[in-house]
Design an enzyme around this catalytic site. Structure first.
Site, PDB file in Angstrom:
ATOM      1  CB  SER A 126      -0.884  -0.147   1.313  1.00  0.00           C
ATOM      2  OG  SER A 126      -1.231   1.200   1.597  1.00  0.00           O
ATOM      3  CE1 TYR A 151      -3.958  -2.931   5.720  1.00  0.00           C
ATOM      4  CE2 TYR A 151      -3.387  -0.493   5.298  1.00  0.00           C
ATOM      5  CZ  TYR A 151      -3.666  -1.709   4.921  1.00  0.00           C
ATOM      6  OH  TYR A 151      -3.776  -1.978   3.322  1.00  0.00           O
ATOM      7  CE  LYS A 155      -1.439  -4.400   3.329  1.00  0.00           C
ATOM      8  NZ  LYS A 155      -1.673  -5.719   2.977  1.00  0.00           N
ATOM      9  CE1 TYR A 179      -2.013  -3.819  -5.473  1.00  0.00           C
ATOM     10  CE2 TYR A 179      -3.561  -3.934  -3.574  1.00  0.00           C
ATOM     11  CZ  TYR A 179      -2.671  -4.489  -4.372  1.00  0.00           C
ATOM     12  OH  TYR A 179      -2.889  -5.878  -4.751  1.00  0.00           O
ATOM     13  NE  ARG A 233      -5.076  10.015   1.216  1.00  0.00           N
ATOM     14  CZ  ARG A 233      -4.932  11.029   1.717  1.00  0.00           C
ATOM     15  NH1 ARG A 233      -4.155  12.184   1.242  1.00  0.00           N
ATOM     16  NH2 ARG A 233      -5.130  10.988   3.118  1.00  0.00           N
TER      17      ARG A 233
END
Ligand code: NAD
Ligand code: UD1
Length: 340
Positions: A126, A151, A155, A179, A233
């Protein structure tokens, strides 16, 4: 040549279901495995309808090493794409162990079997690993920053696990795809995102507000140092994102990798602000959204978008769908769920 088999862990979820459709279309045999901890059978059924096939579905937990071993013994797997993880940032802060156990144990088991069998591994990472970047756009060479959540830490840790295993075990190759913000649904409206409870992410909150499930969208902060004051974003269409996985799998299986472990950014390279996204959603779907400006959300970065040129050069992949198409697909999916 015999068809190659790809295992999609977490394949009944949002991204896994879209990737399965694209892998099938590209001629791969796909095995889906999921424990249904964060989904029901909606997307699996949708995938079968789109592909016209009853694809193999194994209900299992990737934290169970014996079950993972059985899966790898039952099928001859050429590559695994690992989606099976928990992904709610806020929940990971409230219950870090839940995240460290599930996200790390499941991946350790995948790596253990990849080593035993000699298998390629694609990990879903991510943009969260870049934290608040010093320079924009971020490239794969941009430094990783401390993450603001367990979280995000999982990753970074999983990326490192993959890198170290690839460097130690010559029969494993690995790719991490980072991503940016995946949004939207399949154009058929047969598969899409199914958030449980109150959505934390922007687009599902928007569509649920538009359909009347939520009263009002809160835009978290309009005083950021961006052109309109709202965060920026890199929103990437889910079908474009899914196609990047097919390119990455082909690169691994066709022997095109230049290094044992490679990382690629998967985004559009175009920043979009929250306000721009809301306005585009209203325009393309011809509706008015009830929204208000609310305080900033703790942990949010001001802006992040990527330089996708490495993916273009090495994977031969580029985002093609417009924000308008993507937001129309998100709305069509929400209406389908509501039976409208
Ligand atoms: P999702 O929750 O829809 O899919 C994950 C699937 O994995 C679910 O169907 C869940 O039931 C399953 N699962 C979880 N733990 C499992 C386990 N131990 N054993 C078997 N199945 C298990 O999420 P998604 O949006 O499709 O995300 C897929 C992956 O991509 C995740 O690793 C996520 O962290 C990563 N990712 C997602 C985003 C995003 O915005 N959606 C962004 C960056 C990275
Ligand atoms: C978040 C996670 C990221 C994860 C991604 C997908 C953080 C810091 N990052 O990204 O790790 O990979 O989700 O699961 O949590 N917004 C609103 N109102 C809302 C919801 C969101 O204004 O109701 C804004 C946010 O402030 C942000 C933008 O919309 O500026 C996008 O938010 P979101 O969809 O949650 O994604 P990220 O926070 O970018």
């Amino acid at each position: 040549m015999a068809k190659k088999t790809v295992l999609v862990s977490g394949g009944a979820g949002y991204i896994g279901s879209h990737v399965t459709v694209e892998l099938d279309a590209a001629g791969y045999d796909v095995v889906i495995a999921d424990n249904f901890s964060n989904c029901d059978h909606t997307n699996y059924n949708g995938v079968c309808e789109i592909t016209g096939k009853k694809l193999p579905l194994i209900t299992m937990d990737f934290c169970d090493l014996d079950a993972v071993r059985k899966l790898f013994n039952d099928y001859s797997i050429d590559a695994v794409i690992h989606f099976a993880a928990f992904k709610a940032v806020g929940e990971s802060v409230a219950d870090p162990l839940k995240y460290y156990v599930n996200n790390l144990e499941s991946f350790l088991n995948i790596l253990t079997l990849a080593r035993e069998k000699g298998c390629n591994v694609l990990f879903s990472s991510s943009a969260t690993v870049y934290g608040e970047p010093d320079e924009l756009p971020v490239s794969e060479r941009s430094p990783r920053k401390p993450c603001t959540s367990p979280y995000g830490n999982t990753k970074q840790m999983c990326e490192d696990l993959l890198r170290d295993c690839v460097s130690a075990y010559p029969n494993i190759k690995g790719i991490a795809l980072r991503y940016f913000n995946p949004i939207g649904a399949h154009p058929s409206a047969l598969i899409g995102e199914l958030p449980r409870g109150v959505p934390q992410n922007l687009v599902p909150f928007i569509t649920q507000t538009a359909i009347g499930k939520r009263e009002c969208l809160s835009i978290f902060g309009d005083d950021y140092p961006t052109p309109d004051g709202t965060c920026q974003r890199d929103y990437i269409d889910i079908v474009d994102l899914a196609k990047a996985h097919v390119c990455a799998v082909a690169r691994m299986l066709d022997g095109k990798m230049e290094e044992g472990y490679e990382i690629f950014n998967i985004g559009t390279g175009r920043p979009l602000s929250v306000m721009e996204l809301v306005t585009t959603f209203e325009k393309v779907n011809d509706l008015k959204l009830n929204y208000k400006i609310a305080p900033r959300r703790p942990g949010d970065v001001t802006a992040v978008w990527c330089d996708p040129s490495l993916s273009e050069q090495k994977l031969g992949w580029k985002a093609t769908r417009t924000t308008e198409q993507t937001l129309a697909s998100a709305w069509a999916w929400e209406k389908k769920l509501a039976g409208k």
